[in-house]
Design an enzyme around this catalytic site. Structure first.
Site, PDB file in Angstrom:
ATOM      1  N   ASP A  63      23.167  34.710   9.118  1.00 17.51           N
ATOM      2  CA  ASP A  63      22.582  33.368   9.071  1.00 17.51           C
ATOM      3  C   ASP A  63      23.695  32.334   9.247  1.00 17.51           C
ATOM      4  O   ASP A  63      24.461  32.083   8.303  1.00 17.51           O
ATOM      5  CB  ASP A  63      21.882  33.205   7.703  1.00 17.51           C
ATOM      6  N   VAL A  64      23.763  31.723  10.435  1.00 16.57           N
ATOM      7  CA  VAL A  64      24.861  30.770  10.692  1.00 16.57           C
ATOM      8  C   VAL A  64      24.665  29.445   9.960  1.00 16.57           C
ATOM      9  O   VAL A  64      25.531  28.577  10.029  1.00 16.57           O
ATOM     10  CB  VAL A  64      25.068  30.498  12.205  1.00 16.57           C
ATOM     11  N   ILE A  91      23.355  30.652  20.052  1.00 20.56           N
ATOM     12  CA  ILE A  91      22.444  30.685  18.910  1.00 20.56           C
ATOM     13  C   ILE A  91      21.679  29.371  18.808  1.00 20.56           C
ATOM     14  O   ILE A  91      22.287  28.302  18.891  1.00 20.56           O
ATOM     15  CB  ILE A  91      23.241  30.906  17.598  1.00 20.56           C
ATOM     16  N   ALA A  94      14.525  26.698  16.038  1.00 19.74           N
ATOM     17  CA  ALA A  94      13.692  25.588  15.565  1.00 19.74           C
ATOM     18  C   ALA A  94      12.392  26.201  15.060  1.00 19.74           C
ATOM     19  O   ALA A  94      12.021  27.299  15.481  1.00 19.74           O
ATOM     20  CB  ALA A  94      13.407  24.608  16.692  1.00 19.74           C
ATOM     21  N   TYR A 156      10.223  20.568  24.496  1.00 22.12           N
ATOM     22  CA  TYR A 156      11.539  20.998  23.997  1.00 22.12           C
ATOM     23  C   TYR A 156      11.880  20.276  22.684  1.00 22.12           C
ATOM     24  O   TYR A 156      12.588  20.791  21.829  1.00 22.12           O
ATOM     25  CB  TYR A 156      12.616  20.794  25.072  1.00 22.12           C
ATOM     26  N   LYS A 163      20.353  20.022  20.851  1.00 23.12           N
ATOM     27  CA  LYS A 163      21.279  20.326  21.967  1.00 23.12           C
ATOM     28  C   LYS A 163      22.085  19.089  22.369  1.00 23.12           C
ATOM     29  O   LYS A 163      23.242  19.219  22.797  1.00 23.12           O
ATOM     30  CB  LYS A 163      20.516  20.880  23.175  1.00 23.12           C
ATOM     31  N   ILE A 192      15.217  30.556  31.032  1.00 26.70           N
ATOM     32  CA  ILE A 192      15.196  32.007  31.223  1.00 26.70           C
ATOM     33  C   ILE A 192      14.188  32.616  30.256  1.00 26.70           C
ATOM     34  O   ILE A 192      14.110  32.198  29.099  1.00 26.70           O
ATOM     35  CB  ILE A 192      16.602  32.609  30.964  1.00 26.70           C
ATOM     36  N   SER A 196      13.165  34.438  22.745  1.00 28.07           N
ATOM     37  CA  SER A 196      13.002  33.108  22.144  1.00 28.07           C
ATOM     38  C   SER A 196      12.038  32.245  22.948  1.00 28.07           C
ATOM     39  O   SER A 196      11.309  31.434  22.397  1.00 28.07           O
ATOM     40  CB  SER A 196      14.347  32.386  22.061  1.00 28.07           C
TER      41      SER A 196
HETATM   42  C1  1JT Z   1      15.151  27.866  21.372  1.00 24.64           C
HETATM   43  C2  1JT Z   1      13.976  28.316  21.952  1.00 24.64           C
HETATM   44  C3  1JT Z   1      16.160  27.319  22.156  1.00 24.64           C
HETATM   45  C4  1JT Z   1      13.819  28.232  23.322  1.00 24.64           C
HETATM   46  C5  1JT Z   1      14.819  27.686  24.109  1.00 24.64           C
HETATM   47  C6  1JT Z   1      15.988  27.224  23.532  1.00 24.64           C
HETATM   48  N1  1JT Z   1      16.776  26.739  24.522  1.00 24.64           N
HETATM   49  C7  1JT Z   1      16.128  26.876  25.681  1.00 24.64           C
HETATM   50  N2  1JT Z   1      14.945  27.453  25.444  1.00 24.64           N
HETATM   51  C8  1JT Z   1      13.961  27.755  26.430  1.00 24.64           C
HETATM   52  C9  1JT Z   1      13.027  26.574  26.616  1.00 24.64           C
HETATM   53  C10 1JT Z   1      12.141  26.226  25.627  1.00 24.64           C
HETATM   54  C11 1JT Z   1      11.290  25.147  25.782  1.00 24.64           C
HETATM   55  C12 1JT Z   1      11.309  24.423  26.937  1.00 24.64           C
HETATM   56  C13 1JT Z   1      12.184  24.769  27.935  1.00 24.64           C
HETATM   57  C14 1JT Z   1      13.054  25.842  27.764  1.00 24.64           C
HETATM   58  C15 1JT Z   1      12.859  28.871  21.136  1.00 24.64           C
HETATM   59  C16 1JT Z   1      13.258  29.185  19.712  1.00 24.64           C
HETATM   60  C17 1JT Z   1      14.090  28.111  19.139  1.00 24.64           C
HETATM   61  C18 1JT Z   1      15.377  27.974  19.905  1.00 24.64           C
HETATM   62  O1  1JT Z   1      10.425  23.376  27.012  1.00 24.64           O
HETATM   63  C19 1JT Z   1      10.327  22.669  28.181  1.00 24.64           C
HETATM   64  C20 1JT Z   1      10.331  24.751  24.687  1.00 24.64           C
END
Ligand code: 1JT
Length: 256
Positions: A63-64, A91, A94, A156, A163, A192, A196
């Site tokens: 757990d970071v 890592i 959310a 997002y 980020k 990608i 997640s």
């Molecule tokens: C997390 C998740 C971090 C998905 C992530 C992420 N960074 C990129 N993605 C992919 C993504 C997600 C969304 C998006 C576009 C790309 C999920 C778990 C938490 C950390 O929306 C346009 C929602």
């Protein structure tokens, strides 16, 4: 081989679809000794993956958001391999509801959680690496980001804010680490389909949009993001620090 004789730590491997796994393979293919960290829950899966790579090491960092967990993992790495030449932070987390609901509904707790795990953890790791004198001269740190840090990308939400903080932290860390000759950079990867991303509503639509609009008209692979990661680990990028490199087939440069 770009990384012959280097030791690099990869934080955040979960399974074979992980972007961090693409980085692990690329670093290994370039001759690096690789040390992966993963959470307790994914350790058996990651152990199987690493069995393919002779001399790769696995360390649990559960757990970071807990300094003790980071401390323990870094101590174990120090004992196993000594000083390192690079570290990748891959890592993020959310709460699911914060990626489903409108951003305005984000709770104080959900906001703090995303920041803690996805952004502050990089600062903590960088500081502890320095305190423990674990970095070889010219060491290179890297963290993964996404376009949602720069523009409001629907869905997002709180991750975009985390980020954005991560990318700003990279610039401030670059100033501090630069005094000792260390570098730190970000890679803003195209979307990608990882585990997640699996729970994300309309993720397929996001991938289709990239194919349609990105100058190279395709999505990025974990191998491509891994290769750019290897470049940033390598001495070929020795004058690059504090930078966020887009590895997104050009998606972010297009206007209308
Ligand atoms: C997390 C998740 C971090 C998905 C992530 C992420 N960074 C990129 N993605 C992919 C993504 C997600 C969304 C998006 C576009 C790309 C999920 C778990 C938490 C950390 O929306 C346009 C929602």
């Amino acid at each position: 081989m770009l990384l012959q004789g280097k030791k690099v730590v990869i934080m955040g491997v979960r399974n074979k679809w992980s972007i961090a796994w693409g980085a692990t393979k690329a670093a290994y293919d370039q001759g690096a000794q690789v040390i992966c960290t993963c959470s307790e829950g994914s350790s058996s899966k990651v152990k199987d993956l690493l069995a393919e790579l002779p001399e790769a090491e696995l360390v649990i960092c559960n757990d970071v958001s807990r300094d003790e967990d980071i401390d323990q993992a870094l101590e174990e790495i120090k004992t196993k391999v000594g000083k390192i030449d690079g570290l990748l932070h891959a890592i993020a987390h959310a709460n699911t509801e914060d990626l489903r609901n409108d951003f305005i509904l984000t709770s104080r707790e959900g906001y703090a959680h995303a920041q803690d795990v996805s952004s502050y953890s990089l600062v903590a790791v960088a500081r502890m690496l320095r305190e423990k004198q674990m970095l070889n001269s010219g060491a290179s740190l890297i963290a993964y980001s996404y376009f949602g840090a720069e523009k409001a990308v629907q869905g997002y939400n709180v991750m975009g804010v985390a980020k954005a903080a991560l990318e700003a932290s990279i610039r401030y860390l670059a100033v501090d680490l630069g005094k000792e000759g260390y570098r730190i950079n970000g890679i803003s990867a195209g979307p990608i389909k990882t585990l997640s991303a699996k729970g994300i509503k309309d993720f397929g639509t996001i991938l289709d949009m990239v194919e349609e609009r990105a100058p190279l008209h395709r999505n990025v692979t974990i191998e491509e993001v891994g290769n750019s990661t290897a470049l940033l680990f390598s001495d070929l990028s020795s004058a690059i620090t504090g930078e966020i490199i887009h590895v997104d087939n050009g998606f972010s440069i297009v206007g209308v």
